[in-house]
Design a protein around this motif. Structure first.
Motif, PDB file in Angstrom:
ATOM      1  N   THR A 262       0.853  -1.219  -0.268  1.00  0.00           N
ATOM      2  CA  THR A 262       0.064   0.099   0.135  1.00  0.00           C
ATOM      3  C   THR A 262       0.891   1.237  -0.071  1.00  0.00           C
ATOM      4  OG1 THR A 262      -0.080  -0.353   2.489  1.00  0.00           O
ATOM      5  CG2 THR A 262      -1.677  -1.317   1.263  1.00  0.00           C
ATOM      6  N   LYS A 263       2.224   1.106  -0.402  1.00  0.00           N
ATOM      7  CA  LYS A 263       3.106   2.116  -0.508  1.00  0.00           C
ATOM      8  C   LYS A 263       2.684   3.062  -1.852  1.00  0.00           C
ATOM      9  CE  LYS A 263       6.567  -0.374   2.178  1.00  0.00           C
ATOM     10  NZ  LYS A 263       7.803  -0.690   2.093  1.00  0.00           N
ATOM     11  N   GLY A 264       2.938   4.463  -1.436  1.00  0.00           N
ATOM     12  CA  GLY A 264       2.850   5.685  -2.499  1.00  0.00           C
ATOM     13  C   GLY A 264       4.238   5.657  -3.093  1.00  0.00           C
ATOM     14  N   PRO A 265       4.182   6.558  -4.517  1.00  0.00           N
ATOM     15  CA  PRO A 265       5.303   6.797  -5.012  1.00  0.00           C
ATOM     16  C   PRO A 265       6.749   7.233  -4.219  1.00  0.00           C
ATOM     17  CG  PRO A 265       3.867   7.980  -5.975  1.00  0.00           C
ATOM     18  CD  PRO A 265       3.191   6.886  -4.977  1.00  0.00           C
ATOM     19  N   THR A 266       6.105   8.270  -3.344  1.00  0.00           N
ATOM     20  CA  THR A 266       7.291   8.827  -2.662  1.00  0.00           C
ATOM     21  C   THR A 266       8.112   7.754  -1.609  1.00  0.00           C
ATOM     22  OG1 THR A 266       5.978  10.984  -2.304  1.00  0.00           O
ATOM     23  CG2 THR A 266       7.647  10.594  -0.903  1.00  0.00           C
ATOM     24  N   ILE A 267       7.458   6.877  -1.046  1.00  0.00           N
ATOM     25  CA  ILE A 267       7.905   5.866  -0.276  1.00  0.00           C
ATOM     26  C   ILE A 267       8.997   4.966  -1.120  1.00  0.00           C
ATOM     27  CG2 ILE A 267       7.604   3.999   1.264  1.00  0.00           C
ATOM     28  CD1 ILE A 267       6.979   6.521   2.672  1.00  0.00           C
TER      29      ILE A 267
ATOM     30  N   SER B  14       0.522   5.652 -12.018  1.00  0.00           N
ATOM     31  CA  SER B  14      -0.280   6.856 -12.419  1.00  0.00           C
ATOM     32  C   SER B  14      -1.012   7.309 -11.436  1.00  0.00           C
ATOM     33  CB  SER B  14      -0.975   6.294 -13.782  1.00  0.00           C
ATOM     34  OG  SER B  14      -1.890   5.086 -13.430  1.00  0.00           O
ATOM     35  N   PHE B  15      -1.596   8.416 -11.830  1.00  0.00           N
ATOM     36  CA  PHE B  15      -2.653   9.096 -11.014  1.00  0.00           C
ATOM     37  C   PHE B  15      -3.876   8.110 -10.621  1.00  0.00           C
ATOM     38  CE2 PHE B  15      -6.712  11.357  -9.950  1.00  0.00           C
ATOM     39  CZ  PHE B  15      -6.195  12.514  -9.169  1.00  0.00           C
ATOM     40  N   GLU B  16      -4.335   7.417 -11.655  1.00  0.00           N
ATOM     41  CA  GLU B  16      -5.523   6.748 -11.646  1.00  0.00           C
ATOM     42  C   GLU B  16      -5.067   5.261 -10.812  1.00  0.00           C
ATOM     43  OE1 GLU B  16      -5.813   9.117 -14.859  1.00  0.00           O
ATOM     44  OE2 GLU B  16      -4.114   7.604 -14.541  1.00  0.00           O
ATOM     45  N   LEU B  17      -4.085   4.578 -10.547  1.00  0.00           N
ATOM     46  CA  LEU B  17      -3.565   3.610  -9.771  1.00  0.00           C
ATOM     47  C   LEU B  17      -3.609   4.087  -8.445  1.00  0.00           C
ATOM     48  CD1 LEU B  17      -0.867   1.701 -11.869  1.00  0.00           C
ATOM     49  CD2 LEU B  17      -2.911   0.758 -11.084  1.00  0.00           C
ATOM     50  N   GLN B  18      -2.984   5.501  -8.194  1.00  0.00           N
ATOM     51  CA  GLN B  18      -2.771   5.676  -6.929  1.00  0.00           C
ATOM     52  C   GLN B  18      -4.053   6.107  -6.286  1.00  0.00           C
ATOM     53  OE1 GLN B  18       0.278   8.646  -6.088  1.00  0.00           O
ATOM     54  NE2 GLN B  18       0.835   8.687  -7.870  1.00  0.00           N
ATOM     55  N   TYR B  19      -4.971   6.602  -7.170  1.00  0.00           N
ATOM     56  CA  TYR B  19      -6.325   6.982  -6.507  1.00  0.00           C
ATOM     57  C   TYR B  19      -6.919   5.858  -6.194  1.00  0.00           C
ATOM     58  CZ  TYR B  19     -11.428   8.354  -7.069  1.00  0.00           C
ATOM     59  OH  TYR B  19     -12.538   8.631  -6.900  1.00  0.00           O
ATOM     60  N   GLU B  20      -7.009   4.631  -6.953  1.00  0.00           N
ATOM     61  CA  GLU B  20      -7.691   3.451  -6.595  1.00  0.00           C
ATOM     62  C   GLU B  20      -7.164   2.908  -5.026  1.00  0.00           C
ATOM     63  OE1 GLU B  20     -10.441   2.020  -7.799  1.00  0.00           O
ATOM     64  OE2 GLU B  20     -10.310   3.576  -9.298  1.00  0.00           O
ATOM     65  N   LYS B  21      -6.014   2.894  -5.175  1.00  0.00           N
ATOM     66  CA  LYS B  21      -5.350   2.641  -3.622  1.00  0.00           C
ATOM     67  C   LYS B  21      -5.901   3.297  -2.654  1.00  0.00           C
ATOM     68  CE  LYS B  21      -1.146  -0.071  -5.188  1.00  0.00           C
ATOM     69  NZ  LYS B  21      -1.438  -1.137  -4.457  1.00  0.00           N
TER      70      LYS B  21
ATOM     71  N   VAL C 166      -3.232  13.543  -5.605  1.00  0.00           N
ATOM     72  CA  VAL C 166      -4.511  12.445  -5.422  1.00  0.00           C
ATOM     73  C   VAL C 166      -5.230  12.389  -4.049  1.00  0.00           C
ATOM     74  CG1 VAL C 166      -4.403   9.817  -5.012  1.00  0.00           C
ATOM     75  CG2 VAL C 166      -2.994  10.805  -6.822  1.00  0.00           C
ATOM     76  N   ILE C 167      -4.196  12.551  -2.919  1.00  0.00           N
ATOM     77  CA  ILE C 167      -4.877  12.689  -1.564  1.00  0.00           C
ATOM     78  C   ILE C 167      -5.846  13.710  -1.456  1.00  0.00           C
ATOM     79  CG2 ILE C 167      -4.182  13.383   0.741  1.00  0.00           C
ATOM     80  CD1 ILE C 167      -1.450  12.322   0.216  1.00  0.00           C
ATOM     81  N   GLN C 168      -5.602  14.973  -2.110  1.00  0.00           N
ATOM     82  CA  GLN C 168      -6.707  15.906  -1.875  1.00  0.00           C
ATOM     83  C   GLN C 168      -7.879  15.739  -2.838  1.00  0.00           C
ATOM     84  OE1 GLN C 168      -5.850  18.779   0.050  1.00  0.00           O
ATOM     85  NE2 GLN C 168      -8.267  18.990  -0.392  1.00  0.00           N
ATOM     86  N   THR C 169      -7.940  15.142  -3.626  1.00  0.00           N
ATOM     87  CA  THR C 169      -9.088  14.597  -4.536  1.00  0.00           C
ATOM     88  C   THR C 169      -9.814  13.637  -3.686  1.00  0.00           C
ATOM     89  OG1 THR C 169      -7.875  14.649  -6.613  1.00  0.00           O
ATOM     90  CG2 THR C 169      -9.641  13.306  -6.568  1.00  0.00           C
ATOM     91  N   VAL C 170      -9.232  12.726  -3.149  1.00  0.00           N
ATOM     92  CA  VAL C 170     -10.047  11.736  -2.265  1.00  0.00           C
ATOM     93  C   VAL C 170     -10.737  12.532  -0.930  1.00  0.00           C
ATOM     94  CG1 VAL C 170      -9.812   9.811  -0.991  1.00  0.00           C
ATOM     95  CG2 VAL C 170      -8.664   9.707  -3.102  1.00  0.00           C
ATOM     96  N   ILE C 171      -9.729  13.422  -0.403  1.00  0.00           N
ATOM     97  CA  ILE C 171     -10.228  14.262   0.793  1.00  0.00           C
ATOM     98  C   ILE C 171     -11.484  14.956   0.351  1.00  0.00           C
ATOM     99  CG2 ILE C 171      -9.780  16.028   2.362  1.00  0.00           C
ATOM    100  CD1 ILE C 171      -8.418  13.524   3.160  1.00  0.00           C
TER     101      ILE C 171
END
Length: 271
Positions: free
Chosen positions: A130-135, A158-165, A202-207
């Motif tokens: 469940t790690k994002g690209p920065t980690i 991609s943004f889409e893959l991150q969004y789903e996670k 991505v985080i802000q979109t979900v928030i």
């Protein structure tokens, strides 16, 4: 001139050979040992004359080959970066000059490829964590992969893959924080996702999506839960106005709105 008097196979390592020497001043004596590949490369054979400089060259070549074999064995478990190989050979006390030769050889043989390593590493992390690209980027930099190669390898994340996670993580996280105020839940969620290494957009979109899901009934239950705990905690030391202020301050720090705090105080502290 020193000559090879005898060549024998080592009992415990059949691919290695003991080289015995003789000269005009002494009888046969043990000279050195070499790997089969070195034996073939220098065409070592009985009766062959060797100068001291030639012996030194052969021994150096064999030393490099033994260290190269160590690196091959290390690579047999999984792919490695140049930095990992370098550090491993240093730990094994291999001559630093030999390490550079070995790494060059491994690169030419396509046994070390930092970009290929990074691609595989990113793909595995996407599929199994469940790690994002920065980690992931930080992990690869610790392994010595150059930043420009990491950035290329991360492009498929991609943004889409991150969004789903992030959506799945957010849903699970918010389920665990039901007793917190909605504002506190969103704040905790944002920090949690940042720590997981996901990009801010991505985080802000979900928030932003979750901001529209506030449940007034759940919010009231949460403030009652925390409010009662605060009353119990401070009742022994404060009363009246001071107690109300302590409870209000505590609820405000927990992210509840001023109107809801006043409603709680009216319902539970005015009696």
């Amino acid at each position: 001139m020193t000559k090879i008097s005898r060549i024998t196979t080592q009992q415990k390592a059949k691919q290695r050979y003991n080289i015995y020497l003789t000269d005009d001043k002494s009888s046969e004596y043990y000279g050195f040992s070499v790997d089969q590949s070195v034996l073939v490369e220098f065409q070592l054979r009985k009766g062959m004359e060797l100068s001291s400089s030639m012996i030194a060259t052969i021994e150096q070549k064999d030393s490099v080959y033994k260290s190269y074999t160590l690196a091959i064995r290390y690579l047999s478990y999984r792919m490695r970066t140049k930095k990992e190989i370098h550090n491993y050979l240093l730990k094994k006390e291999v001559d630093p000059n030999h390490i550079a030769i070995i790494i060059d050889k491994l690169i030419k043989e396509n046994l070390i490829d930092d970009f290929q390593f990074a691609e595989m590493f990113v793909r595995t992390r996407i599929n199994t964590s469940t790690k994002g690209p920065t980690i992931i980027k930080r992990e690869l930099m610790e392994k010595g992969v150059p930043e420009h190669l990491i950035d290329r390898a991360l492009q498929p994340y991609s943004f889409e893959l991150q969004y789903e996670k992030v959506r799945k993580l957010a849903k699970k996280k918010l389920q665990q924080k039901k007793k917190d105020s909605f504002q506190k839940q969103l704040q905790s969620l944002q920090v949690f996702l940042q720590q997981k290494g996901f990009s801010s957009d991505v985080i802000q979109t979900v928030i932003d999506e979750y901001k529209d899901t506030k449940n007034d009934y759940a919010e009231w239950e949460a403030i009652v839960y925390h409010g009662k705990k605060l009353i119990k905690r401070h009742t022994s030391k404060q009363t009246g106005f001071e107690l109300k202020q302590k409870v209000k301050e505590g609820l405000f720090r927990k992210g509840f709105s001023f109107d809801l705090i006043c409603q709680f105080v009216d319902d539970y502290m005015e009696k």
